[in-house]
Each structure stands twice: as C-alpha cells, then as structure tokens.
Design a protein around this motif. Structure first.
Motif, short mmCIF file in Angstrom:
data_model
loop_
_atom_site.label_atom_id
_atom_site.label_comp_id
_atom_site.label_asym_id
_atom_site.label_seq_id
_atom_site.Cartn_x
_atom_site.Cartn_y
_atom_site.Cartn_z
N HIS A 77 0.83 -1.20 0.00
CA HIS A 77 0.00 0.00 0.00
C HIS A 77 0.86 1.25 0.00
CE1 HIS A 77 -3.74 -2.14 1.06
NE2 HIS A 77 -2.93 -2.93 1.74
N ALA A 78 0.38 2.30 -0.66
CA ALA A 78 1.00 3.62 -0.59
C ALA A 78 0.53 4.29 0.69
CB ALA A 78 0.61 4.44 -1.81
N SER A 79 1.28 5.29 1.15
CA SER A 79 1.00 5.92 2.44
C SER A 79 -0.38 6.55 2.55
CB SER A 79 2.07 6.95 2.77
OG SER A 79 2.07 7.98 1.81
N GLY A 80 -0.95 7.03 1.46
CA GLY A 80 -2.25 7.68 1.52
C GLY A 80 -3.44 6.77 1.30
N CYS A 81 -3.22 5.49 1.19
CA CYS A 81 -4.31 4.54 0.88
C CYS A 81 -5.29 4.43 2.05
CB CYS A 81 -3.73 3.17 0.57
SG CYS A 81 -4.97 1.94 0.11
N ARG A 82 -6.56 4.41 1.73
CA ARG A 82 -7.56 4.27 2.79
C ARG A 82 -7.57 2.86 3.36
NH1 ARG A 82 -13.36 4.27 -0.35
NH2 ARG A 82 -12.73 2.94 -2.06
N TYR A 83 -6.91 1.91 2.70
CA TYR A 83 -6.82 0.54 3.20
C TYR A 83 -5.44 0.23 3.81
CZ TYR A 83 -11.14 0.05 0.68
OH TYR A 83 -12.43 0.21 0.23
N LEU A 84 -4.67 1.26 4.07
CA LEU A 84 -3.36 1.10 4.69
C LEU A 84 -3.54 0.39 6.05
CD1 LEU A 84 -0.32 1.87 4.48
CD2 LEU A 84 -0.89 3.93 5.77
N PRO A 85 -2.80 -0.69 6.28
CA PRO A 85 -2.94 -1.41 7.55
C PRO A 85 -2.50 -0.54 8.74
CG PRO A 85 -1.66 -2.68 5.97
CD PRO A 85 -1.85 -1.33 5.39
N SER A 86 -2.95 -0.91 9.93
CA SER A 86 -2.54 -0.20 11.13
C SER A 86 -1.02 -0.32 11.31
CB SER A 86 -3.25 -0.77 12.35
OG SER A 86 -2.92 -2.14 12.51
N VAL A 87 -0.47 0.56 12.10
CA VAL A 87 0.99 0.62 12.29
C VAL A 87 1.56 -0.73 12.72
CG1 VAL A 87 2.82 1.70 13.66
CG2 VAL A 87 0.95 3.09 12.78
N GLU A 88 0.88 -1.43 13.60
CA GLU A 88 1.39 -2.71 14.09
C GLU A 88 1.27 -3.83 13.07
OE1 GLU A 88 -2.78 -2.09 15.59
OE2 GLU A 88 -0.97 -0.91 15.79
N ASN A 89 0.50 -3.62 12.01
CA ASN A 89 0.29 -4.67 10.99
C ASN A 89 0.95 -4.36 9.65
OD1 ASN A 89 -1.22 -6.35 12.65
ND2 ASN A 89 -3.10 -5.27 12.20
N ARG A 90 1.95 -3.49 9.65
CA ARG A 90 2.62 -3.16 8.39
C ARG A 90 4.12 -3.02 8.58
NH1 ARG A 90 -0.08 2.78 8.31
NH2 ARG A 90 1.53 3.87 9.48
#
Length: 69
Positions: free
Chosen positions: A20-33
């Motif tokens: 995912h790109a940083s601005g994606c609305r589907y970006l995983p949470s910090v602990e999951n990426r």
C-alpha cells in the motif's frame, strides 16, 4: 509520482501480502505493516516487499499498476 510504501504483515485470504502507498484508505494499522521505503511506483515497492514475503501483490486501490490478483 513517488510515495512511501508499506506491506501488510497479515496475508489476504488468498495468501498474498498487499503493498500500500502511504495515503491509501486501506493502509494497515501501524502494528500490521512493514515500511518498505520511498519509491516511484508500486511495482518497485512490490519488488522490495518480496524480500519479506514470497507472495506479494499491489493494492487494487493505491497500487493498481502492481495489482495482479
């Protein structure tokens, strides 16, 4: 256009880890990426993500040029 990219630590039901790109609305949470770095395309980010996971795909919404599944 360049962006920061991340790979999801949690695989999709079909087995791949999505980039995912940083601005994606589907970006995983910090602990999951995992932060991959700054790239000019999703394809470059997917190549980097393959250092972590063998099955990787770009997000349909933010990395369409790297989405294959």
């Amino acid at each position: 256009m360049s962006d920061f990219y991340y790979v999801n630590k949690i695989a999709q039901p079909t087995g791949e880890h999505e980039v995912h790109a940083s601005g994606c609305r589907y970006l995983p949470s910090v602990e999951n990426r995992i932060f991959l770095g700054h790239f000019t395309s999703g394809k470059e980010a997917v190549k980097e993500a393959k250092k972590y996971y063998s099955t990787v795909d770009g997000c349909f919404f933010c990395c369409r040029e790297a989405h294959t599944r």
